[in-house]
Design a protein around this motif. Sequence first.
Motif, PDB file in Angstrom:
ATOM      1  N   GLN A  71     -27.301  20.504 -47.645  1.00  0.00           N
ATOM      2  CA  GLN A  71     -28.424  19.575 -47.529  1.00  0.00           C
ATOM      3  C   GLN A  71     -28.127  18.437 -46.552  1.00  0.00           C
ATOM      4  OE1 GLN A  71     -31.536  19.861 -49.471  1.00  0.00           O
ATOM      5  NE2 GLN A  71     -32.035  18.636 -47.681  1.00  0.00           N
ATOM      6  N   THR A  72     -29.030  18.211 -45.611  1.00  0.00           N
ATOM      7  CA  THR A  72     -28.935  17.107 -44.656  1.00  0.00           C
ATOM      8  C   THR A  72     -30.277  16.382 -44.632  1.00  0.00           C
ATOM      9  OG1 THR A  72     -29.648  18.476 -42.793  1.00  0.00           O
ATOM     10  CG2 THR A  72     -27.266  18.368 -43.216  1.00  0.00           C
ATOM     11  N   THR A  84     -30.736  26.959 -40.591  1.00  0.00           N
ATOM     12  CA  THR A  84     -30.778  26.549 -42.001  1.00  0.00           C
ATOM     13  C   THR A  84     -30.578  27.743 -42.921  1.00  0.00           C
ATOM     14  OG1 THR A  84     -32.281  24.735 -41.450  1.00  0.00           O
ATOM     15  CG2 THR A  84     -32.148  25.368 -43.765  1.00  0.00           C
ATOM     16  N   THR A 102     -38.462  14.351 -51.429  1.00  0.00           N
ATOM     17  CA  THR A 102     -37.444  13.325 -51.171  1.00  0.00           C
ATOM     18  C   THR A 102     -36.814  12.861 -52.480  1.00  0.00           C
ATOM     19  OG1 THR A 102     -38.496  12.564 -49.134  1.00  0.00           O
ATOM     20  CG2 THR A 102     -37.062  10.999 -50.264  1.00  0.00           C
ATOM     21  N   VAL A 139     -31.195  12.649 -48.255  1.00  0.00           N
ATOM     22  CA  VAL A 139     -29.834  12.659 -48.783  1.00  0.00           C
ATOM     23  C   VAL A 139     -29.027  11.461 -48.268  1.00  0.00           C
ATOM     24  CG1 VAL A 139     -28.700  14.078 -47.007  1.00  0.00           C
ATOM     25  CG2 VAL A 139     -27.950  14.250 -49.391  1.00  0.00           C
ATOM     26  N   ILE A 185     -34.527  15.585 -53.924  1.00  0.00           N
ATOM     27  CA  ILE A 185     -33.249  15.657 -53.211  1.00  0.00           C
ATOM     28  C   ILE A 185     -32.337  14.512 -53.656  1.00  0.00           C
ATOM     29  CG2 ILE A 185     -32.140  15.386 -50.943  1.00  0.00           C
ATOM     30  CD1 ILE A 185     -34.624  16.850 -49.780  1.00  0.00           C
ATOM     31  N   PRO A 212     -26.389  25.607 -51.204  1.00  0.00           N
ATOM     32  CA  PRO A 212     -27.539  24.810 -50.759  1.00  0.00           C
ATOM     33  C   PRO A 212     -27.317  23.308 -50.945  1.00  0.00           C
ATOM     34  CG  PRO A 212     -28.302  26.730 -51.956  1.00  0.00           C
ATOM     35  CD  PRO A 212     -26.805  26.710 -52.099  1.00  0.00           C
ATOM     36  N   GLU A 213     -26.630  22.935 -52.010  1.00  0.00           N
ATOM     37  CA  GLU A 213     -26.377  21.513 -52.252  1.00  0.00           C
ATOM     38  C   GLU A 213     -25.527  20.904 -51.146  1.00  0.00           C
ATOM     39  OE1 GLU A 213     -24.699  18.522 -55.761  1.00  0.00           O
ATOM     40  OE2 GLU A 213     -24.461  20.691 -55.954  1.00  0.00           O
ATOM     41  N   THR A 270     -41.196  27.746 -49.563  1.00  0.00           N
ATOM     42  CA  THR A 270     -40.614  27.462 -48.252  1.00  0.00           C
ATOM     43  C   THR A 270     -41.582  27.827 -47.135  1.00  0.00           C
ATOM     44  OG1 THR A 270     -38.376  27.810 -49.083  1.00  0.00           O
ATOM     45  CG2 THR A 270     -38.681  27.953 -46.707  1.00  0.00           C
TER      46      THR A 270
END
Length: 231
Positions: A193-194, A180, A224, A198, A227, A189-190, A152
Amino acid sequence: MISVNIIGQGNVAAHLVTAFLKADTIHVTQINSRTLKNVPQADITIIAVSDDAIGEVSAKLKNSFVVHTSGSFAMNALKNKNNKGVFYMLQTFSKNKEVNFSEVPFCLEATNQKDLILLEKLAKSIGKNIYHINSEQRKAIHVAAVFVNNFTNHLYKIGDDICKKNNIPFEILQPLIQETASKIKHLSPEKAQTGPAVRNDKKTIKKHLDLLNKKQQKIYKTLTKSIQNGN
């Protein structure tokens, strides 16, 4: 009073020494890992050196109870002949950044219950979040920590590079970073997610890729895809 030796001069050793010096129930002695000929006896001897040096250092110790602070080094890989344990703190340590140990998870392991109780008392002298974690669990935690911390932070670095290239102050992203991090205290976390991945927003994804260099594009595409695949 618990007597503690801390072997090492790095960030973890320095922060532990500072914290234990403030604890009324702890007597702490710091020892340079290069001079191990006359290590005094203590209730607990903590090896706070690099993983590569733990085996060599522990083999030289005759102390009754020796532990290390590594996230990925197994307890039984310690080479001392007496009792072994682990005193792993799940936190990132930087030289000039103060650590609030009351918020740090302590992951403890020992070869017997008596030593585990002693490690609990030591951890509670400076903190409060205590977990009994075995070596296999600790390996998994360490990998997970690399993703949420080291990787991260590398993404922050890429974001900073993009900002610098376009004459934008990185501080403009800091409220978003804070939000965040705060959000996943209340959402998984799932579910938190934005973003375009997604949403499968192909137009936005293409615009982003056009702005990036080849290395950044590769990372962007990999994340990407991850995700969108849900992994």
